[in-house]
Motif scaffolding. Structure first.
Motif, PDB file in Angstrom:
ATOM      1  N   ILE A 104      45.595  28.335   2.671  1.00  0.00           N
ATOM      2  CA  ILE A 104      45.508  28.110   4.112  1.00  0.00           C
ATOM      3  C   ILE A 104      45.803  26.647   4.421  1.00  0.00           C
ATOM      4  CG2 ILE A 104      44.056  28.294   6.172  1.00  0.00           C
ATOM      5  CD1 ILE A 104      44.793  30.993   4.566  1.00  0.00           C
ATOM      6  N   ALA A 105      45.210  25.739   3.663  1.00  0.00           N
ATOM      7  CA  ALA A 105      45.430  24.303   3.880  1.00  0.00           C
ATOM      8  C   ALA A 105      46.909  23.943   3.732  1.00  0.00           C
ATOM      9  CB  ALA A 105      44.575  23.487   2.911  1.00  0.00           C
ATOM     10  N   LEU A 106      47.571  24.506   2.732  1.00  0.00           N
ATOM     11  CA  LEU A 106      49.000  24.239   2.550  1.00  0.00           C
ATOM     12  C   LEU A 106      49.807  24.745   3.742  1.00  0.00           C
ATOM     13  CD1 LEU A 106      49.359  25.118  -1.248  1.00  0.00           C
ATOM     14  CD2 LEU A 106      49.379  22.831  -0.202  1.00  0.00           C
ATOM     15  N   GLY A 107      49.414  25.877   4.289  1.00  0.00           N
ATOM     16  CA  GLY A 107      50.084  26.409   5.473  1.00  0.00           C
ATOM     17  C   GLY A 107      49.867  25.530   6.693  1.00  0.00           C
ATOM     18  N   ILE A 108      48.653  25.013   6.854  1.00  0.00           N
ATOM     19  CA  ILE A 108      48.351  24.122   7.976  1.00  0.00           C
ATOM     20  C   ILE A 108      49.209  22.865   7.879  1.00  0.00           C
ATOM     21  CG2 ILE A 108      46.578  22.638   9.006  1.00  0.00           C
ATOM     22  CD1 ILE A 108      44.517  24.820   8.149  1.00  0.00           C
ATOM     23  N   GLU A 109      49.303  22.292   6.677  1.00  0.00           N
ATOM     24  CA  GLU A 109      50.095  21.067   6.478  1.00  0.00           C
ATOM     25  C   GLU A 109      51.561  21.256   6.851  1.00  0.00           C
ATOM     26  OE1 GLU A 109      48.111  18.306   3.052  1.00  0.00           O
ATOM     27  OE2 GLU A 109      49.321  19.987   2.369  1.00  0.00           O
ATOM     28  N   LYS A 110      52.083  22.450   6.695  1.00  0.00           N
ATOM     29  CA  LYS A 110      53.475  22.717   7.041  1.00  0.00           C
ATOM     30  C   LYS A 110      53.706  22.742   8.550  1.00  0.00           C
ATOM     31  CE  LYS A 110      54.983  25.209   2.984  1.00  0.00           C
ATOM     32  NZ  LYS A 110      55.848  26.280   2.537  1.00  0.00           N
ATOM     33  N   VAL A 111      52.648  23.008   9.315  1.00  0.00           N
ATOM     34  CA  VAL A 111      52.769  23.205  10.764  1.00  0.00           C
ATOM     35  C   VAL A 111      52.251  22.014  11.568  1.00  0.00           C
ATOM     36  CG1 VAL A 111      51.959  24.645  12.684  1.00  0.00           C
ATOM     37  CG2 VAL A 111      52.676  25.714  10.543  1.00  0.00           C
ATOM     38  N   ILE A 112      51.165  21.432  11.124  1.00  0.00           N
ATOM     39  CA  ILE A 112      50.513  20.360  11.875  1.00  0.00           C
ATOM     40  C   ILE A 112      50.826  19.021  11.209  1.00  0.00           C
ATOM     41  CG2 ILE A 112      48.309  19.452  12.711  1.00  0.00           C
ATOM     42  CD1 ILE A 112      48.957  22.233  13.838  1.00  0.00           C
ATOM     43  N   PRO A 113      51.503  18.121  11.923  1.00  0.00           N
ATOM     44  CA  PRO A 113      51.749  16.794  11.343  1.00  0.00           C
ATOM     45  C   PRO A 113      50.412  16.089  11.085  1.00  0.00           C
ATOM     46  CG  PRO A 113      53.046  17.125  13.349  1.00  0.00           C
ATOM     47  CD  PRO A 113      52.068  18.261  13.257  1.00  0.00           C
ATOM     48  N   CYS A 114      50.171  15.745   9.834  1.00  0.00           N
ATOM     49  CA  CYS A 114      48.925  15.061   9.477  1.00  0.00           C
ATOM     50  C   CYS A 114      49.093  14.392   8.119  1.00  0.00           C
ATOM     51  CB  CYS A 114      47.740  16.032   9.455  1.00  0.00           C
ATOM     52  SG  CYS A 114      47.876  17.376   8.259  1.00  0.00           S
ATOM     53  N   ASN A 115      48.194  13.476   7.831  1.00  0.00           N
ATOM     54  CA  ASN A 115      48.194  12.783   6.551  1.00  0.00           C
ATOM     55  C   ASN A 115      47.646  13.675   5.442  1.00  0.00           C
ATOM     56  OD1 ASN A 115      48.251  10.825   4.583  1.00  0.00           O
ATOM     57  ND2 ASN A 115      46.561   9.653   5.393  1.00  0.00           N
ATOM     58  N   ARG A 116      46.690  14.536   5.806  1.00  0.00           N
ATOM     59  CA  ARG A 116      46.086  15.469   4.857  1.00  0.00           C
ATOM     60  C   ARG A 116      45.257  16.492   5.617  1.00  0.00           C
ATOM     61  NH1 ARG A 116      43.411  11.885   1.033  1.00  0.00           N
ATOM     62  NH2 ARG A 116      44.971  10.503   1.835  1.00  0.00           N
ATOM     63  N   VAL A 117      44.854  17.536   4.931  1.00  0.00           N
ATOM     64  CA  VAL A 117      43.914  18.493   5.511  1.00  0.00           C
ATOM     65  C   VAL A 117      42.571  18.261   4.834  1.00  0.00           C
ATOM     66  CG1 VAL A 117      43.308  20.928   5.790  1.00  0.00           C
ATOM     67  CG2 VAL A 117      45.687  20.202   6.067  1.00  0.00           C
ATOM     68  N   GLY A 118      41.587  17.912   5.647  1.00  0.00           N
ATOM     69  CA  GLY A 118      40.241  17.684   5.128  1.00  0.00           C
ATOM     70  C   GLY A 118      39.509  19.003   4.977  1.00  0.00           C
TER      71      GLY A 118
ATOM     72  N   ILE B  70      43.594  19.812  16.621  1.00  0.00           N
ATOM     73  CA  ILE B  70      44.468  20.987  16.693  1.00  0.00           C
ATOM     74  C   ILE B  70      44.784  21.443  15.275  1.00  0.00           C
ATOM     75  CG2 ILE B  70      46.783  21.767  17.349  1.00  0.00           C
ATOM     76  CD1 ILE B  70      46.465  20.093  19.882  1.00  0.00           C
ATOM     77  N   GLY B  71      44.605  22.724  15.019  1.00  0.00           N
ATOM     78  CA  GLY B  71      44.809  23.279  13.684  1.00  0.00           C
ATOM     79  C   GLY B  71      43.524  23.475  12.901  1.00  0.00           C
ATOM     80  N   HIS B  72      42.395  23.041  13.461  1.00  0.00           N
ATOM     81  CA  HIS B  72      41.083  23.197  12.814  1.00  0.00           C
ATOM     82  C   HIS B  72      40.863  24.694  12.541  1.00  0.00           C
ATOM     83  CE1 HIS B  72      36.449  22.289  13.263  1.00  0.00           C
ATOM     84  NE2 HIS B  72      36.704  23.031  12.201  1.00  0.00           N
ATOM     85  N   THR B  73      40.729  25.023  11.285  1.00  0.00           N
ATOM     86  CA  THR B  73      40.662  26.417  10.848  1.00  0.00           C
ATOM     87  C   THR B  73      39.387  26.656  10.050  1.00  0.00           C
ATOM     88  OG1 THR B  73      43.079  26.521  10.779  1.00  0.00           O
ATOM     89  CG2 THR B  73      41.902  28.176   9.492  1.00  0.00           C
TER      90      THR B  73
END
Length: 135
Positions: A69-83, A36-39
Motif C-alpha cells: 500500500i505504501a509503495l502505491g501511495i508513493e507512486k501517486v502522492i508526491p512526497c519524500n516518504r510514506v510514514g 492527502i493520501g493518509h491511508t
C-alpha cells in the motif's frame, strides 16, 4: 456485540474509500486525513487492539500488505516518504496509518485535519488503487 467502526467498514455497513483488500486485510483512505493520501490498513480477521498481540504470522502478513500500500501511495502522492504509525488509542482494533510526508511535522496527529469532498476521496482512492494493482 457492538461493532467498532472498522468492523462496520469490513462488513460494508459504513462507506469507506477502499484502495486495496484481500481476504485478511483492508486499506482505505482516512476520512479525516492529516495529509492527502493518509491511508489506514486494518486486519479483517483479528479484532485485537495491539499490533504486537498479533501472532508472528499475522504481524508479518499485515506488514507485507502495508508495504504494498505504501509503495502505491508513493507512486501517486508526491512526497519524500510514506510514514508508518501504529498507535490505536482511538479505536480498539489493530490499524496502521500510512501518511505521505515531506517533513517530520507531517506526522503530527494533533494538527488540524484536511477536509475533502466525496468526489475527491473517490478520485484519490481510484488513483491509489490503480497504482497498487501495478505493483
Amino acid at each position: 456485540m457492538n461493532k467498532n467502526i472498522f468492523q462496520k467498514i469490513i462488513h460494508n455497513e459504513i462507506l469507506a474509500y477502499k484502495v486495496a483488500e484481500n481476504s485478511d486485510h483492508l486499506a482505505f483512505l482516512d476520512i479525516h486525513p492529516i495529509k492527502i493520501g493518509h491511508t489506514l490498513v486494518i486486519s479483517k480477521k483479528s479484532n485485537r487492539d495491539k499490533i504486537f498481540s498479533l501472532s508472528e504470522k499475522e504481524f508479518i502478513s499485515i506488514m507485507y500488505f502495508t508495504r504494498k500500500i505504501a509503495l502505491g501511495i508513493e507512486k501517486v502522492i508526491p512526497c519524500n516518504r510514506v510514514g508508518i504509525f501504529v498507535m490505536g488509542f482511538e479505536i480498539p482494533h489493530v490499524h496502521i496509518h500510512l501518511i505521505p510526508m515531506d517533513k517530520e511535522s507531517d506526522g503530527n496527529f494533533s494538527k488540524k485535519r484536511i477536509v475533502l469532498s466525496s468526489k475527491n476521496f473517490k478520485f484519490l482512492s481510484e488513483k491509489i488503487k490503480n497504482s497498487i494493482r501495478k505493483i
